[in-house]
Scaffold this motif. Structure first.
Motif, mmCIF file in Angstrom:
data_model
loop_
_atom_site.group_PDB
_atom_site.id
_atom_site.type_symbol
_atom_site.label_atom_id
_atom_site.label_comp_id
_atom_site.label_asym_id
_atom_site.label_seq_id
_atom_site.Cartn_x
_atom_site.Cartn_y
_atom_site.Cartn_z
ATOM 1 N N THR A 1 0.980 -0.823 -0.524
ATOM 2 C CA THR A 1 0.300 -0.389 -0.428
ATOM 3 C C THR A 1 0.639 1.114 0.045
ATOM 4 N N LEU A 2 0.256 2.098 -1.157
ATOM 5 C CA LEU A 2 1.662 3.154 -0.592
ATOM 6 C C LEU A 2 0.570 4.345 0.124
ATOM 7 N N VAL A 3 2.009 5.022 1.204
ATOM 8 C CA VAL A 3 0.787 5.836 1.949
ATOM 9 C C VAL A 3 1.005 6.713 1.104
ATOM 10 N N LYS A 4 1.556 7.773 0.627
ATOM 11 C CA LYS A 4 1.736 8.644 0.203
ATOM 12 C C LYS A 4 2.685 8.673 -1.540
ATOM 13 N N GLY A 5 1.923 9.661 -2.716
ATOM 14 C CA GLY A 5 3.153 9.688 -3.865
ATOM 15 C C GLY A 5 2.425 8.654 -4.591
ATOM 16 N N ASP A 6 3.880 8.542 -6.131
ATOM 17 C CA ASP A 6 2.606 7.704 -6.971
ATOM 18 C C ASP A 6 3.939 6.271 -7.055
ATOM 19 N N ASN A 7 2.514 5.132 -7.394
ATOM 20 C CA ASN A 7 3.543 4.185 -8.375
ATOM 21 C C ASN A 7 5.278 3.949 -9.250
ATOM 22 N N PHE A 8 5.134 3.546 -9.538
ATOM 23 C CA PHE A 8 6.246 2.551 -10.412
ATOM 24 C C PHE A 8 5.726 3.288 -12.170
ATOM 25 N N SER A 9 6.078 3.913 -12.297
ATOM 26 C CA SER A 9 5.952 4.458 -13.771
ATOM 27 C C SER A 9 6.403 3.711 -15.463
ATOM 28 N N ALA A 10 5.549 2.941 -15.712
ATOM 29 C CA ALA A 10 6.687 2.578 -16.577
ATOM 30 C C ALA A 10 6.665 3.124 -18.215
ATOM 31 N N SER A 11 5.613 4.527 -18.037
ATOM 32 C CA SER A 11 6.034 5.366 -18.350
ATOM 33 C C SER A 11 7.041 6.378 -18.320
ATOM 34 N N ASN A 12 7.747 6.169 -17.538
ATOM 35 C CA ASN A 12 8.458 7.337 -17.063
ATOM 36 C C ASN A 12 9.590 6.919 -16.359
ATOM 37 N N LEU A 13 10.622 5.607 -16.935
ATOM 38 C CA LEU A 13 11.254 4.720 -16.555
ATOM 39 C C LEU A 13 12.682 5.400 -17.222
ATOM 40 N N SER A 14 12.894 6.111 -17.500
ATOM 41 C CA SER A 14 14.568 6.394 -18.035
ATOM 42 C C SER A 14 15.239 6.864 -17.167
ATOM 43 N N GLY A 15 15.057 7.031 -16.015
ATOM 44 C CA GLY A 15 16.374 7.093 -14.955
ATOM 45 C C GLY A 15 15.223 5.726 -14.014
ATOM 46 N N TYR A 16 16.370 6.299 -12.467
ATOM 47 C CA TYR A 16 16.003 4.910 -11.344
ATOM 48 C C TYR A 16 14.213 6.027 -11.063
ATOM 49 N N GLN A 17 13.416 5.568 -9.994
ATOM 50 C CA GLN A 17 12.521 6.041 -9.233
ATOM 51 C C GLN A 17 12.895 4.739 -8.163
ATOM 52 N N LEU A 18 12.454 5.779 -7.039
ATOM 53 C CA LEU A 18 12.910 5.887 -6.061
ATOM 54 C C LEU A 18 11.192 5.239 -5.438
ATOM 55 N N ILE A 19 10.818 4.492 -4.088
ATOM 56 C CA ILE A 19 10.256 4.362 -3.215
ATOM 57 C C ILE A 19 10.133 3.950 -1.856
ATOM 58 N N MET A 20 10.354 4.964 -0.468
ATOM 59 C CA MET A 20 10.742 4.609 0.206
ATOM 60 C C MET A 20 9.765 3.990 1.257
ATOM 61 N N GLY B 1 9.372 13.902 -4.004
ATOM 62 C CA GLY B 1 10.052 14.643 -5.802
ATOM 63 C C GLY B 1 10.925 15.118 -5.858
ATOM 64 N N ARG B 2 12.184 14.764 -5.137
ATOM 65 C CA ARG B 2 12.863 15.147 -6.032
ATOM 66 C C ARG B 2 13.792 14.343 -6.428
ATOM 67 N N ASN B 3 15.090 14.424 -6.670
ATOM 68 C CA ASN B 3 16.125 13.217 -7.065
ATOM 69 C C ASN B 3 16.955 13.464 -5.704
ATOM 70 N N ILE B 4 16.582 12.099 -5.575
ATOM 71 C CA ILE B 4 18.602 11.794 -4.746
ATOM 72 C C ILE B 4 19.251 11.316 -4.974
ATOM 73 N N PRO B 5 21.157 11.684 -4.492
ATOM 74 C CA PRO B 5 22.225 12.276 -4.727
ATOM 75 C C PRO B 5 22.329 10.651 -5.321
ATOM 76 N N GLN B 6 23.472 10.688 -5.999
ATOM 77 C CA GLN B 6 23.663 9.983 -7.361
ATOM 78 C C GLN B 6 24.438 8.061 -5.583
ATOM 79 N N ASP B 7 25.125 8.649 -4.722
ATOM 80 C CA ASP B 7 25.660 7.684 -4.083
ATOM 81 C C ASP B 7 25.066 7.315 -3.805
ATOM 82 N N ILE B 8 23.946 7.072 -3.382
ATOM 83 C CA ILE B 8 22.508 6.869 -2.527
ATOM 84 C C ILE B 8 22.253 5.373 -3.572
ATOM 85 N N VAL B 9 21.641 5.842 -4.513
ATOM 86 C CA VAL B 9 20.390 5.736 -5.579
ATOM 87 C C VAL B 9 20.981 5.641 -7.028
#
Length: 787
Positions: free
Chosen positions: A533-552, A568-576
């Motif tokens: 169950t998603l608590v907030k935000g969006d599920n992974f989107s097949a139409s927008n997988l040009s880079g990594y999508q992250l759900i925590m 809603g922003r990008n996490i630095p590359q060191d993590i993911v």
């Protein structure tokens, strides 16, 4: 010789007591031997290696949470050898992984073998003293594409002749066997696997190896002090950059912790440790049960000896009148007791052999055949002799302590001291029974609790399989063929199987705060597939997988609030890999319930390769569906080995140690309970024998059978109530400590103690009442006549 003859005569004379004595003692010795063998196996972990007392693992302080980790950067090994005078040598070993090995046969067919493969540096075999049967272990661990095999693999893979120089392929690489070593005992963190070379690199960012050092001596403290004084600039920079050095110093921690090889099995404080793990609490439970069994056996022996005292006193005191000294009589009785325990020990060897051949032996980690444990069983034999001496002392002194004239007139009495001893022994038996029943019930509750605890995701009718390298790179073809199978309702992919306690992790600094996240790569429909169950935000989107999508998960946000600012922003590359944080999912128990929920990130990107595929299987003809999946797998990966597992089953296997412990405690506890109640039975016999004349007189004077039974039973049930009061806090304390080893645990319900008390009451009621009824219904004329 006379003692043996008297033993035979008395055994024939008192058959019931003799049989119960010998059978009870032999079962007790066999049960104790099983426990001792298991605990010896566990305590012997890695103690058989050549330099076991001088080998230490270097555990690195993980900068994100300041916990010690089993793995670390490989340059540590060389640095320690160069800078620490106490370090003579070192080796590095990586984590093993399953691989499929292929061997071409002369007829053109191919044999397939699935086995783990590991990598280690050159000193591995020499430091541990591994017995190399043929070939060169140094060559196997230093030259590329070489293997060192255990003897068991070499015999299976290369039937007949030498395996050295022969070739076998895996993962598209051809290996040459350079050495064959003798299989190590099973109680080692180093497994009998294929070993190849580990290439050391000057890379401090990859914590991919376990580092073991050979010290000049076994002084752990001296080595730790020397390691603490080392200046490791790279680690200084890492900890300072993450603002962790000050906290580390405040907590009194050093970069490296020295851990003896022989302590690793029982150390559950180290993170990212894939070694076999034991549990000191479980071992203590087993040892306590074993000791209780022996105590009960000794008490039973005293009980039966005392129950026969009224019958034997006249014979013994007649010998006194005829000139036998008190010391001679006592030594004979003591010798008779030792003969009893020795005969019982010999019978216990037969019971142990039968047990080792039964299905119950699967509860234990090693062979239980007596022939494999001569030294341990010699110790048990010594214990049997000692038990005979200790348990025989009081009856021998008691039976010979009365004046012959008093006994021959039939007027001896039970002393107050003797009555207190009898009652104390019975109370002890009842306490043990109630405690063991309670512990067994609570352990069963904890096992069922883990089985049925809500994990936060669906597990029913879900199967999974490991993907061969070729299938990983041919994902679209696999999807196309699998979706054509009618019995497959849905599918997804991941690089992790839920329930595994070892998951990949990464960390860095984010806005001046240290961040650590467990990370799992997943397919785009992963959340929907498992019903998360998603608590907030969006599920992974097949139409927008040009880079990594992250759900925590929720824990990641709660424990590391800085992450919420990046929603809603990008996490630095060191993590993911510079992925976009798009959603928060409810907490799921992705590891076993021994571990608390940790901060987790799920990653998804286009073109990602996965190690595992999951299926939702329709009901009906499941076997047909599995065969169709097998056909797809073998078509796309002809060199792979197909294995399909159901998630429910694999999750249950994670709690196999708890299940086995519960079964072992239930088995041994059941034996202890039966022995305890047999002892109670002995005391009932004693009481009936002692009060035989009184019962006869009361019946002649008009007492009914029910009144006689009440007279005989009331003191026992008073003791049972007292024992229940004593046993409850003992059982509660023991189980509270045991449950501390679980992050998620069942409550200790009050009714469990009541059930244990009622079970003991019912069993005791039948035991006591049966003997009391026999005494109450005996012809009073017969009782008075014999008196």
């Amino acid at each position: 010789m006379r003692i043996a003859r008297e033993f035979v005569q008395n055994f024939k004379r008192f058959k019931t007591a003799g049989i119960l004595n010998v059978v009870g003692l032999s079962v007790a010795f066999a049960a104790f031997a099983v426990i001792v063998i298991q605990l010896s196996f566990q305590e012997g972990y890695d103690r058989f290696h050549k330099n076991a007392d001088r080998i230490f693992r270097m555990e690195l302080l993980f900068p994100m949470n300041l916990q010690y980790a089993a793995f670390g950067p490989t340059p540590i090994g060389g640095l320690l050898k160069d800078q620490s005078p106490l370090v003579d040598d070192y080796f590095i070993i990586a984590n093993s992984h399953q691989s499929v090995f292929l061997k071409k046969k002369t007829d053109g067919t191919t044999d397939k073998f699935k086995a783990p493969i590991n990598s280690a540096t050159a000193s591995f075999a020499d430091m541990l003293g591994i017995n190399v049967l043929e070939g060169d272990a140094h060559q196997a661990l230093t030259e590329p594409d070489m293997l060192m095999l255990p003897q068991s693999f070499a015999r299976t893979w290369f039937e007949g002749g030498s395996a050295v120089g022969k070739q076998i392929s895996s993962g598209g690489k051809v290996y040459t066997v350079a050495a064959v070593y003798e299989d190590m005992p099973l109680n080692s963190i180093f497994k009998n696997t294929c070993y190849t070379r580990f290439v050391e690199q000057e890379e401090w960012g990859n914590w991919d190896g376990q580092i073991f050092v050979l010290a000049a001596n076994s002084d752990r403290d001296a080595l730790q002090q020397q390691v603490n004084n080392l200046k490791i600039e790279t680690l200084d920079q890492i900890f300072e950059g993450l603002h962790k050095k000050e906290q580390m110093e405040q907590e009194g921690k050093s970069y490296l912790r020295v851990s003896p090889l022989t302590d690793i099995f029982y150390d559950n404080t180290v993170i990212y440790d894939t070694s076999d793990k034991g549990n000191r609490r479980n071992a203590a439970v087993m040892l306590a049960v074993g000791i209780l069994i022996i105590l009960i056996a000794g008490i039973n022996f005293v009980n039966f000896s005392m129950s026969l005292a009224p019958t034997r006193m006249k014979s013994i005191n007649t010998q006194k009148v005829l000139g036998a000294t008190v010391m001679t009589l006592r030594l004979r009785l003591l010798g008779e007791a030792v003969v009893y325990t020795c005969v019982a020990f010999l019978l216990s060897l037969g019971i142990l052999q039968l047990f080792s051949m039964s299905g119950l032996s699967g509860l234990f980690s090693m062979s239980l055949a007596p022939a494999n444990h001569g030294l341990l069983l010699g110790g048990v034999a010594g214990l049997a002799v000692l038990l005979g001496i200790i348990a025989g002392i009081y009856p021998a002194f008691y039976v010979t302590s009365f004046e012959p004239a008093v006994v021959l007139k039939g007027s001896f009495v039970m002393t107050p001291k003797g009555i207190r001893l009898r009652n104390g022994l019975m109370a002890f038996q009842f306490v043990i029974s109630i405690v063991l029943i309670t512990c067994t019930l609570i352990m069963g509750n904890q096992y069922r609790f883990m089985q049925h605890y809500s994990l936060g995701y669906q597990t029913e009718n879900i199967a999974w399989m490991i993907l061969d390298d070729k299938i990983e790179k041919n994902q679209e073809a696999l999807i196309s063929e699998v979706t054509a199978i009618p019995g497959v309702l849905d599918y997804t992919f991941s690089d992790y199987v839920p329930g595994n306690d070892f998951v990949s992790s990464s960390g860095t600094e984010l806005d001046g705060e240290a961040i650590q996240l467990d990370r799992i790569g997943v397919y785009k429909n992963f959340l929907d597939f498992f019903g998360m169950t998603l608590v907030k935000g969006d599920n992974f989107s097949a139409s927008n997988l040009s880079g990594y999508q992250l759900i925590m998960n929720e824990t990641a946000i709660q424990k590391q609030p800085v992450l919420d600012r990046y929603f809603g922003r990008n996490i630095p590359q060191d993590i993911v890999g510079n992925g976009q944080f798009i959603g928060v999912v409810n907490d799921i128990h992705y590891m076993s319930l021994r571990k608390p929920v940790a901060p987790l990130v799920l990653l998804c990107s286009a073109g990602q390769e996965y190690s595992y595929m999951f299926f939702k299987i329709a009901g009906g003809d499941v076997s047909q569906t599995i065969q169709q999946i097998r056909h797809v797998y073998e078509h796309l990966a002809p060199e792979g080995i197909f294995e399909l597992h159901f998630l429910d089953d694999s999750l249950q296997q994670k709690y196999e140690s708890e299940k086995r412990l519960m079964q072992v405690v239930s088995l041994m506890g059941g034996i202890a309970i039966v022995l305890a109640l047999v002892g109670v039975y002995g005391l009932i016999i004693f009481n009936a024998q002692y009060r035989r004349k009184e019962i006869g007189i009361r019946k002649v004077n008009g007492a009914t059978e029910s009144q006689i039974m009440f007279l005989l039973n009331k003191s026992f049930f008073r003791l049972l109530f007292f024992s229940f009061i004593v046993a409850c806090p003992v059982a509660w304390y023991a189980m509270s400590r045991w449950l501390e080893g679980f992050s998620y645990k069942t409550p200790i319900y009050w009714w469990i103690f009541l059930v244990a008390g009622v079970i003991t009451l019912i069993i005791a009621l039948f035991t006591i009442s049966w003997q009391s009824w026999k005494a109450a219904t005996e012809n009073p004329v017969k009782a008075l006549k014999t008196e």
